[in-house]
Design a protein around this motif. Sequence first.
Motif, PDB file in Angstrom:
ATOM      1  N   PHE A 154       0.878  -1.178   0.000  1.00 17.38           N
ATOM      2  CA  PHE A 154       0.000   0.000   0.000  1.00 17.38           C
ATOM      3  C   PHE A 154       0.907   1.216   0.000  1.00 17.38           C
ATOM      4  N   THR A 156       0.340   4.951   1.368  1.00 18.51           N
ATOM      5  CA  THR A 156      -0.503   5.962   2.009  1.00 18.51           C
ATOM      6  C   THR A 156       0.345   6.776   2.983  1.00 18.51           C
ATOM      7  N   ASP A 157      -0.273   7.785   3.571  1.00 20.12           N
ATOM      8  CA  ASP A 157       0.430   8.620   4.540  1.00 20.12           C
ATOM      9  C   ASP A 157       0.360   8.055   5.948  1.00 20.12           C
ATOM     10  N   ASP A 158      -0.387   6.955   6.118  1.00 20.29           N
ATOM     11  CA  ASP A 158      -0.425   6.278   7.411  1.00 20.29           C
ATOM     12  C   ASP A 158       0.766   5.325   7.529  1.00 20.29           C
ATOM     13  N   ASN A 165       4.955   0.021   3.176  1.00 20.96           N
ATOM     14  CA  ASN A 165       4.290   1.255   2.749  1.00 20.96           C
ATOM     15  C   ASN A 165       5.142   1.945   1.690  1.00 20.96           C
ATOM     16  N   ARG A 167       4.958   4.791   0.534  1.00 26.42           N
ATOM     17  CA  ARG A 167       5.292   6.174   0.905  1.00 26.42           C
ATOM     18  C   ARG A 167       6.063   6.230   2.219  1.00 26.42           C
ATOM     19  N   GLY A 203      -7.803  -2.502  -1.179  1.00 28.92           N
ATOM     20  CA  GLY A 203      -7.210  -3.012   0.046  1.00 28.92           C
ATOM     21  C   GLY A 203      -7.844  -4.265   0.604  1.00 28.92           C
ATOM     22  N   LYS A 208      -8.470  -4.545   4.216  1.00 28.80           N
ATOM     23  CA  LYS A 208      -9.090  -3.220   4.231  1.00 28.80           C
ATOM     24  C   LYS A 208      -9.892  -3.011   2.955  1.00 28.80           C
ATOM     25  N   MET A 211     -10.492   0.350   0.548  1.00 29.58           N
ATOM     26  CA  MET A 211      -9.426   1.340   0.701  1.00 29.58           C
ATOM     27  C   MET A 211      -8.515   1.322  -0.518  1.00 29.58           C
ATOM     28  N   THR A 213      -5.245   1.351  -2.367  1.00 26.95           N
ATOM     29  CA  THR A 213      -3.863   1.104  -1.932  1.00 26.95           C
ATOM     30  C   THR A 213      -2.874   2.021  -2.638  1.00 26.95           C
ATOM     31  N   ASN A 214      -3.302   2.597  -3.770  1.00 24.52           N
ATOM     32  CA  ASN A 214      -2.412   3.393  -4.626  1.00 24.52           C
ATOM     33  C   ASN A 214      -1.277   2.545  -5.191  1.00 24.52           C
TER      34      ASN A 214
END
Length: 453
Positions: A154, A156-158, A165, A167, A203, A208, A211, A213-214
């Motif tokens: 995924f 994300t900014d989380d 992640n 990102r 997700g 998830k 959601m 995932t980008n």
Amino acid sequence: MKLSRRTILRGAASVPFALASLRTGALAQTAPATELPPILFVHGNGDYGALWMTTLWRMESNGIARDRIMAINFTDPLARTDDKVEQAGRSSTEDQRRELAAAVAELKRRTGAPRVALVGSSRGGYAIRNVIKNGGAGDVSHAVLCGTPNHGVFATDDQPNNEFNGRGTFLRGLNEGESEVTPGVAFLTLRSDGLDKFAQPDGRFIGKPGMPTNVTAEGPELKGATNLVLGALDHREVAFHPRAFREIYKFIAGREPARIAIVPETSVRLSGLVTGTPGGVPTNRPVAGAIVDVFRVDPDTGERKDGALYSSTTGSDGRWGPAQVDPAWSLEFVLTSPDAPTTHIYRSPFPRSSELVHLRPARPLGPADKAAGAVVIMSRPRGYFGLPRDVVLLDGKEPADVKAGVPTDAAATLRLPATEVGRNIVAQFGEERIVARAWAASENRIAIAELTY
């Protein structure tokens, strides 16, 4: 530098570390081993080196010397939730970088080679990239990343410190710059054409649903690498399928393999490591005091033929073996390990010798298991079950707990009433057929039909 290209290929469906190599038996005389660098195979998240067994057999069958092809066992193979926070039984990206760097140094020492090739499945590709980027490029000639989520599971900014992640801190560090590969090392990525559970835009495959995932199916590709798509293979198959072997061999050797099929030996020796899952966390730490019994069984009934071929109790190193077997024999491994169910593992014949027959006990019996008379699990360590892509039959039926569509399930469970304890259960995947026996759950026993392919 080699430019990135995308080719669509349609396929069929101790710093503590341990290196394992395969011994004994005739090699196919097709190519001197010195033509290729030594190859170190790197497993993925929660896994162990045993998953590379069939790949090593195929390498041997193409004349590669056994002491030049090895597989690492990461001590704690499961990733931390937060890479910066210590977690019992789990490893950080730095832990894996350190263990892999030590394994590379050891393989170079053993072979005298100036550089080695690294082949990684899934998370194993992270360790490979981390070693190469942080001082190890001069030790590595080739890097093959199979289903590695190079841009995250995924993005994300989380969870900025989660290594999966895209990102997050770790992957941004690996991917920074115009090229995503390290100069001087030849990089190959292998990915699925849409059937990788960890390269999906939604997700739901990571718990998830809905959601974004980008991340797309192209997530495993790298700018600056040779990027190949292996068709309708799943997340694990892009490392362990014969189709993947062809590309791994061809990329490192610079030519097609002489054969894809595994060449059997006349006599087979098997050994491995017993590990455990303390607190439900898979580790590759050795288990002492485990009893390993090996039986020859009838391939059509699963019934034992005579007494145990081999029996021993593991010492502090957790090792068992060697057991001498015939390459045509179906086998039952009985693992009696402390604080775990007695696990009866049924296997197809082993065509070649291996020191990678690693054994972990089955998970503890849950409430549904204890309520049943017997529990039989059909397990596919080197891939997932894909419906309707694959023929998947357990006791003559498609398993109800295997989801259709993108392959996500590597195990299926059959629970039987007490009246059926002792019955023979057929596990069928494609052309591989294993017959297991249903053992009494009341005796804290569980059976696993473990597929080779």
